[in-house]
Motif scaffolding. Structure first.
Motif, PDB file in Angstrom:
ATOM      1  N   UNK A  56       0.879  -1.296  -0.051  1.00 50.71           N
ATOM      2  CA  UNK A  56      -0.167   0.180   0.176  1.00 50.71           C
ATOM      3  C   UNK A  56       0.973   1.196   0.163  1.00 50.71           C
ATOM      4  N   UNK A  57       1.943   1.360   0.936  1.00 47.28           N
ATOM      5  CA  UNK A  57       2.777   2.523   0.818  1.00 47.28           C
ATOM      6  C   UNK A  57       3.693   2.713  -0.419  1.00 47.28           C
ATOM      7  N   UNK A  58       3.974   1.469  -1.178  1.00 46.48           N
ATOM      8  CA  UNK A  58       4.585   1.492  -2.418  1.00 46.48           C
ATOM      9  C   UNK A  58       3.794   2.088  -3.312  1.00 46.48           C
ATOM     10  N   UNK A  59       2.290   1.561  -3.496  1.00 47.09           N
ATOM     11  CA  UNK A  59       1.550   2.041  -4.569  1.00 47.09           C
ATOM     12  C   UNK A  59       1.036   3.706  -4.244  1.00 47.09           C
ATOM     13  N   UNK A  60       1.064   4.174  -3.049  1.00 44.96           N
ATOM     14  CA  UNK A  60       0.957   5.369  -2.682  1.00 44.96           C
ATOM     15  C   UNK A  60       2.132   6.311  -3.277  1.00 44.96           C
ATOM     16  N   UNK A  61       3.331   5.768  -2.957  1.00 44.52           N
ATOM     17  CA  UNK A  61       4.470   6.567  -3.481  1.00 44.52           C
ATOM     18  C   UNK A  61       4.529   6.594  -5.146  1.00 44.52           C
ATOM     19  N   UNK A  63       2.027   6.640  -6.978  1.00 45.56           N
ATOM     20  CA  UNK A  63       0.863   7.347  -7.653  1.00 45.56           C
ATOM     21  C   UNK A  63       1.377   9.032  -7.189  1.00 45.56           C
ATOM     22  N   UNK A  64       2.157   9.288  -6.161  1.00 45.59           N
ATOM     23  CA  UNK A  64       2.380  10.477  -5.825  1.00 45.59           C
ATOM     24  C   UNK A  64       3.564  10.951  -7.053  1.00 45.59           C
ATOM     25  N   UNK A  65       4.664   9.944  -7.240  1.00 43.59           N
ATOM     26  CA  UNK A  65       5.731  10.168  -8.232  1.00 43.59           C
ATOM     27  C   UNK A  65       5.056  10.278  -9.693  1.00 43.59           C
ATOM     28  N   UNK A  66       3.811   9.619  -9.940  1.00 47.81           N
ATOM     29  CA  UNK A  66       3.131   9.667 -11.404  1.00 47.81           C
ATOM     30  C   UNK A  66       2.626  11.180 -11.322  1.00 47.81           C
ATOM     31  N   UNK A  67       2.144  11.644 -10.393  1.00 50.95           N
ATOM     32  CA  UNK A  67       1.588  13.141 -10.359  1.00 50.95           C
ATOM     33  C   UNK A  67       2.494  14.038 -10.570  1.00 50.95           C
ATOM     34  N   UNK A  68       3.845  13.955 -10.013  1.00 50.65           N
ATOM     35  CA  UNK A  68       4.858  14.956 -10.385  1.00 50.65           C
ATOM     36  C   UNK A  68       5.488  14.770 -11.712  1.00 50.65           C
ATOM     37  N   UNK A  69       5.362  13.536 -12.370  1.00 50.60           N
ATOM     38  CA  UNK A  69       5.829  13.121 -13.351  1.00 50.60           C
ATOM     39  C   UNK A  69       5.096  13.970 -14.602  1.00 50.60           C
ATOM     40  N   UNK A  70       3.681  13.783 -14.253  1.00 50.97           N
ATOM     41  CA  UNK A  70       2.687  14.489 -15.362  1.00 50.97           C
ATOM     42  C   UNK A  70       2.883  15.880 -15.586  1.00 50.97           C
ATOM     43  N   UNK A 103      13.093  22.980  -7.608  1.00 54.08           N
ATOM     44  CA  UNK A 103      12.421  23.624  -6.256  1.00 54.08           C
ATOM     45  C   UNK A 103      11.987  25.023  -6.623  1.00 54.08           C
ATOM     46  N   UNK A 104      12.871  25.836  -7.563  1.00 51.23           N
ATOM     47  CA  UNK A 104      12.470  27.128  -7.796  1.00 51.23           C
ATOM     48  C   UNK A 104      10.978  27.231  -8.334  1.00 51.23           C
ATOM     49  N   UNK A 105      10.884  26.110  -9.267  1.00 52.94           N
ATOM     50  CA  UNK A 105       9.452  25.848 -10.078  1.00 52.94           C
ATOM     51  C   UNK A 105       8.474  25.177  -9.080  1.00 52.94           C
ATOM     52  N   UNK A 106       8.718  24.986  -7.972  1.00 45.76           N
ATOM     53  CA  UNK A 106       7.506  24.265  -7.065  1.00 45.76           C
ATOM     54  C   UNK A 106       7.632  22.758  -7.169  1.00 45.76           C
ATOM     55  N   UNK A 107       8.956  22.272  -7.525  1.00 48.22           N
ATOM     56  CA  UNK A 107       8.803  20.695  -7.546  1.00 48.22           C
ATOM     57  C   UNK A 107       9.761  20.171  -6.725  1.00 48.22           C
ATOM     58  N   UNK A 108       9.560  19.350  -5.834  1.00 55.19           N
ATOM     59  CA  UNK A 108      10.193  18.897  -4.480  1.00 55.19           C
ATOM     60  C   UNK A 108      10.861  17.445  -4.957  1.00 55.19           C
ATOM     61  N   UNK A 109      12.125  17.592  -5.477  1.00 53.58           N
ATOM     62  CA  UNK A 109      12.930  16.409  -6.085  1.00 53.58           C
ATOM     63  C   UNK A 109      13.994  16.082  -5.313  1.00 53.58           C
ATOM     64  N   UNK A 110      14.550  14.962  -5.105  1.00 53.66           N
ATOM     65  CA  UNK A 110      15.795  14.796  -4.264  1.00 53.66           C
ATOM     66  C   UNK A 110      17.086  14.675  -5.007  1.00 53.66           C
ATOM     67  N   UNK A 111      18.184  15.041  -4.573  1.00 49.45           N
ATOM     68  CA  UNK A 111      19.400  14.798  -5.368  1.00 49.45           C
ATOM     69  C   UNK A 111      19.563  13.657  -6.098  1.00 49.45           C
ATOM     70  N   UNK A 112      19.258  12.625  -5.230  1.00 50.10           N
ATOM     71  CA  UNK A 112      19.437  11.142  -5.492  1.00 50.10           C
ATOM     72  C   UNK A 112      18.528  10.760  -6.732  1.00 50.10           C
ATOM     73  N   UNK A 133      10.313   7.502  -8.793  1.00 51.09           N
ATOM     74  CA  UNK A 133      10.180   6.121  -8.363  1.00 51.09           C
ATOM     75  C   UNK A 133      10.543   4.943  -9.132  1.00 51.09           C
ATOM     76  N   UNK A 134      10.769   3.885  -8.575  1.00 53.23           N
ATOM     77  CA  UNK A 134      11.521   2.812  -9.235  1.00 53.23           C
ATOM     78  C   UNK A 134      10.868   2.515 -10.274  1.00 53.23           C
ATOM     79  N   UNK A 135       9.432   2.716 -10.492  1.00 51.71           N
ATOM     80  CA  UNK A 135       8.576   2.463 -11.759  1.00 51.71           C
ATOM     81  C   UNK A 135       8.297   3.724 -12.406  1.00 51.71           C
ATOM     82  N   UNK A 136       8.922   4.932 -11.944  1.00 49.54           N
ATOM     83  CA  UNK A 136       8.226   6.131 -12.517  1.00 49.54           C
ATOM     84  C   UNK A 136       9.503   7.026 -13.193  1.00 49.54           C
ATOM     85  N   UNK A 137       9.863   6.935 -14.391  1.00 54.22           N
ATOM     86  CA  UNK A 137      11.246   7.907 -14.747  1.00 54.22           C
ATOM     87  C   UNK A 137      10.542   9.003 -15.768  1.00 54.22           C
ATOM     88  N   UNK A 138      11.091  10.183 -15.778  1.00 57.75           N
ATOM     89  CA  UNK A 138      10.831  10.944 -16.562  1.00 57.75           C
ATOM     90  C   UNK A 138      12.205  11.944 -17.283  1.00 57.75           C
TER      91      UNK A 138
END
Length: 192
Positions: A56-61, A63-70, A103-112, A133-138
């Motif tokens: 469930x936690x993996x699915x939530x992460x 979907x959050x990553x897919x929202x950012x990718x979109x 980050x200046x554009x409002x996206x919270x992305x980690x350096x890794x 995410x392991x399954x979401x690349x852009x």
């Protein structure tokens, strides 16, 4: 060392798989970050009891990553840096800079999450891969230029690595009449 993966890790395996990894990779990365457990009977039972919450936690992460990718899909970001006439930058654009730009554009992305094999050291259009995410690349586009005006010219397909492209060509200075007199017949002796 054998470990049980608690989430999907690219080029390694799926959640729940038992994989053999090097001891240092397990001790320094997988185990401290909670991405895996040592493979033994107690941990196998623990994983099976927590499997539903982990999925469930993996699915939530995801979907959050897919929202950012979109939201990032098809975006281009302008990066203004000083560079020489040949397009070679005096500094570079590294993963840390990409994180700051996003980050200046409002996206919270980690350096890794920024996959940049080598820092960008030349002006131009560069594609940068983000693993959200392991399954979401852009892939996003960085338009590295000396100024916002040059970034617009680069976006249109112009190459800005020559002196003429940087400073512009003065069309009036290139007329033949400025260099040669059309009425002169070519004999310098007749003019005397």
């Amino acid at each position: 060392m054998d470990v049980i993966l608690l989430e999907r890790i690219s080029k390694l395996g799926q959640m729940g798989e038992t994989v053999k990894v090097r001891d240092g990779f397990a001790r320094n990365y997988l185990l401290p970050l909670g991405k895996a457990l040592r493979s033994n009977e107690a941990n196998k039972k623990r994983f099976e009891s927590e499997r539903a919450t982990l999925e469930a936690r993996n699915l939530e992460r995801k979907s959050e990553a897919q929202t950012v990718a979109d939201a990032l899909e098809g975006k281009s970001f302008i990066v203004v840096r000083s560079a020489g006439e040949t397009g070679q930058m005096y500094g570079s654009v590294a993963a840390r800079d990409v994180v700051d730009i996003l980050a200046a554009e409002g996206f919270n992305i980690g350096r890794n999450q920024v996959h940049l094999n080598t820092p960008i050291k030349a002006i131009g259009l560069h594609e940068v891969e983000l693993q959200l995410h392991a399954e979401v690349e852009i892939k996003i586009e960085l338009n590295v230029a000396r100024s916002a005006e040059e970034a617009e010219r680069q976006k249109k397909g112009e190459t800005l690595t020559s002196v003429d492209a940087i400073y512009g060509v003065d069309e009036d200075a290139l007329r033949p009449e400025d260099f040669f007199d059309p009425e002169a017949d070519g004999n310098a002796e007749d003019d005397e």
